[in-house]
Write a protein that holds these residues in place. Sequence first.
Motif, PDB file in Angstrom:
ATOM      1  N   ASN A  90      68.782  13.259 -60.720  1.00 22.73           N
ATOM      2  CA  ASN A  90      67.859  13.851 -59.755  1.00 22.73           C
ATOM      3  C   ASN A  90      67.936  12.973 -58.521  1.00 22.73           C
ATOM      4  OD1 ASN A  90      65.764  15.019 -58.376  1.00 22.73           O
ATOM      5  ND2 ASN A  90      64.149  14.170 -59.683  1.00 22.73           N
ATOM      6  N   TYR A  91      68.814  13.326 -57.597  1.00 18.76           N
ATOM      7  CA  TYR A  91      69.131  12.435 -56.483  1.00 18.76           C
ATOM      8  C   TYR A  91      68.016  12.407 -55.442  1.00 18.76           C
ATOM      9  CZ  TYR A  91      73.876  12.234 -58.316  1.00 18.76           C
ATOM     10  OH  TYR A  91      74.972  12.033 -59.119  1.00 18.76           O
ATOM     11  N   PRO A  92      67.873  11.295 -54.739  1.00 10.48           N
ATOM     12  CA  PRO A  92      66.847  11.215 -53.696  1.00 10.48           C
ATOM     13  C   PRO A  92      67.189  12.103 -52.503  1.00 10.48           C
ATOM     14  CG  PRO A  92      68.246   9.260 -53.651  1.00 10.48           C
ATOM     15  CD  PRO A  92      68.637  10.033 -54.870  1.00 10.48           C
ATOM     16  N   ALA A  93      66.145  12.531 -51.817  1.00 11.25           N
ATOM     17  CA  ALA A  93      66.342  13.277 -50.578  1.00 11.25           C
ATOM     18  C   ALA A  93      66.977  12.364 -49.535  1.00 11.25           C
ATOM     19  CB  ALA A  93      65.007  13.810 -50.081  1.00 11.25           C
ATOM     20  N   GLN A  94      67.582  12.960 -48.533  1.00 10.99           N
ATOM     21  CA  GLN A  94      68.204  12.150 -47.479  1.00 10.99           C
ATOM     22  C   GLN A  94      67.127  11.306 -46.783  1.00 10.99           C
ATOM     23  OE1 GLN A  94      70.365  14.317 -44.448  1.00 10.99           O
ATOM     24  NE2 GLN A  94      71.800  12.624 -44.205  1.00 10.99           N
ATOM     25  N   ASN A  95      67.451  10.029 -46.568  1.00 13.24           N
ATOM     26  CA  ASN A  95      66.572   9.042 -45.933  1.00 13.24           C
ATOM     27  C   ASN A  95      65.341   8.706 -46.786  1.00 13.24           C
ATOM     28  OD1 ASN A  95      68.228   8.874 -43.567  1.00 13.24           O
ATOM     29  ND2 ASN A  95      67.344  10.823 -42.897  1.00 13.24           N
ATOM     30  N   PHE A  96      65.435   8.956 -48.083  1.00  9.07           N
ATOM     31  CA  PHE A  96      64.402   8.555 -49.038  1.00  9.07           C
ATOM     32  C   PHE A  96      64.216   7.043 -48.962  1.00  9.07           C
ATOM     33  CE2 PHE A  96      62.958   7.376 -53.297  1.00  9.07           C
ATOM     34  CZ  PHE A  96      62.149   8.417 -53.703  1.00  9.07           C
ATOM     35  N   ASP A  97      62.967   6.586 -48.828  1.00 11.09           N
ATOM     36  CA  ASP A  97      62.675   5.156 -48.664  1.00 11.09           C
ATOM     37  C   ASP A  97      62.118   4.607 -49.973  1.00 11.09           C
ATOM     38  OD1 ASP A  97      62.282   2.651 -47.618  1.00 11.09           O
ATOM     39  OD2 ASP A  97      60.482   3.178 -46.485  1.00 11.09           O
ATOM     40  N   THR A  98      62.933   3.860 -50.707  1.00 12.58           N
ATOM     41  CA  THR A  98      62.484   3.312 -51.986  1.00 12.58           C
ATOM     42  C   THR A  98      61.515   2.154 -51.758  1.00 12.58           C
ATOM     43  OG1 THR A  98      64.118   1.553 -52.305  1.00 12.58           O
ATOM     44  CG2 THR A  98      64.813   3.809 -52.823  1.00 12.58           C
ATOM     45  N   GLN A  99      60.944   1.651 -52.847  1.00  9.91           N
ATOM     46  CA  GLN A  99      60.007   0.531 -52.736  1.00  9.91           C
ATOM     47  C   GLN A  99      60.704  -0.819 -52.615  1.00  9.91           C
ATOM     48  OE1 GLN A  99      57.616   1.595 -56.263  1.00  9.91           O
ATOM     49  NE2 GLN A  99      55.887   1.800 -54.870  1.00  9.91           N
ATOM     50  N   VAL A 100      62.008  -0.830 -52.764  1.00  7.89           N
ATOM     51  CA  VAL A 100      62.758  -2.082 -52.584  1.00  7.89           C
ATOM     52  C   VAL A 100      62.660  -2.507 -51.127  1.00  7.89           C
ATOM     53  CG1 VAL A 100      65.014  -3.181 -52.734  1.00  7.89           C
ATOM     54  CG2 VAL A 100      64.323  -1.503 -54.455  1.00  7.89           C
TER      55      VAL A 100
END
Length: 211
Positions: A90-100
């Motif tokens: 389940n891939y992230p949306a474009q420009n998805f900002d993770t908590q890292v």
Amino acid sequence: QGFGTSAAIGYDYMHLFGAGNTSIHFLNDDRLRIELYNGSSTVYADTSMLFRDPAAWYHIVLRVDTTQATAANRVLLYINGVLQTFSTANYPAQNFDTQVNNTLLHTIGGYASLGGYYLDGYMTDINFIDGQALTPNSFGTANSFGVWQPITYGGSYGTNGFYLPFTNTANTTTLGLDFSPQNNNWTANNFSLARSSYTSYTSSSGTYTVP
């Protein structure tokens, strides 16, 4: 870069890395899961590969670049230099900002959000590269026998990057020292550098001590 486990088959959610609810961890079916969270939604990918050799070392490179136009290129995982396929993704949306790289607890060998789920294994030569999505060739190469070997990373680390070889064992403070130029040191928790108890075995050829 390196991971080795002494755990039995069935890893029961042992975590290699966590940042809030973002994590890299094993599932109890022996797959490795990459789980990314942005504060409101979670996406994840589970490897097709099963990790069932409790004595093996694995060279793991995770490459995350959510700016990629193609969804499948946003999360790439390499084991011993080989690009892995995912059984579920389940891939992230474009420009998805993770908590890292956000201002919350980051952990190595445990789950940052809930605590626990500790790794029963070994890790060494951990490189975190901030601002670049590099290939495995930056961290390893195949030797003349085709066996993947780690190499010393020679590039830049970025603002929040770090390199943890865990080689300075003078005390628990030095154990978490960052050997990159960034000096992003880590704090060791619940570690003991004291040697464990000894067991002696006697045979016809002599007595042997095993730590």
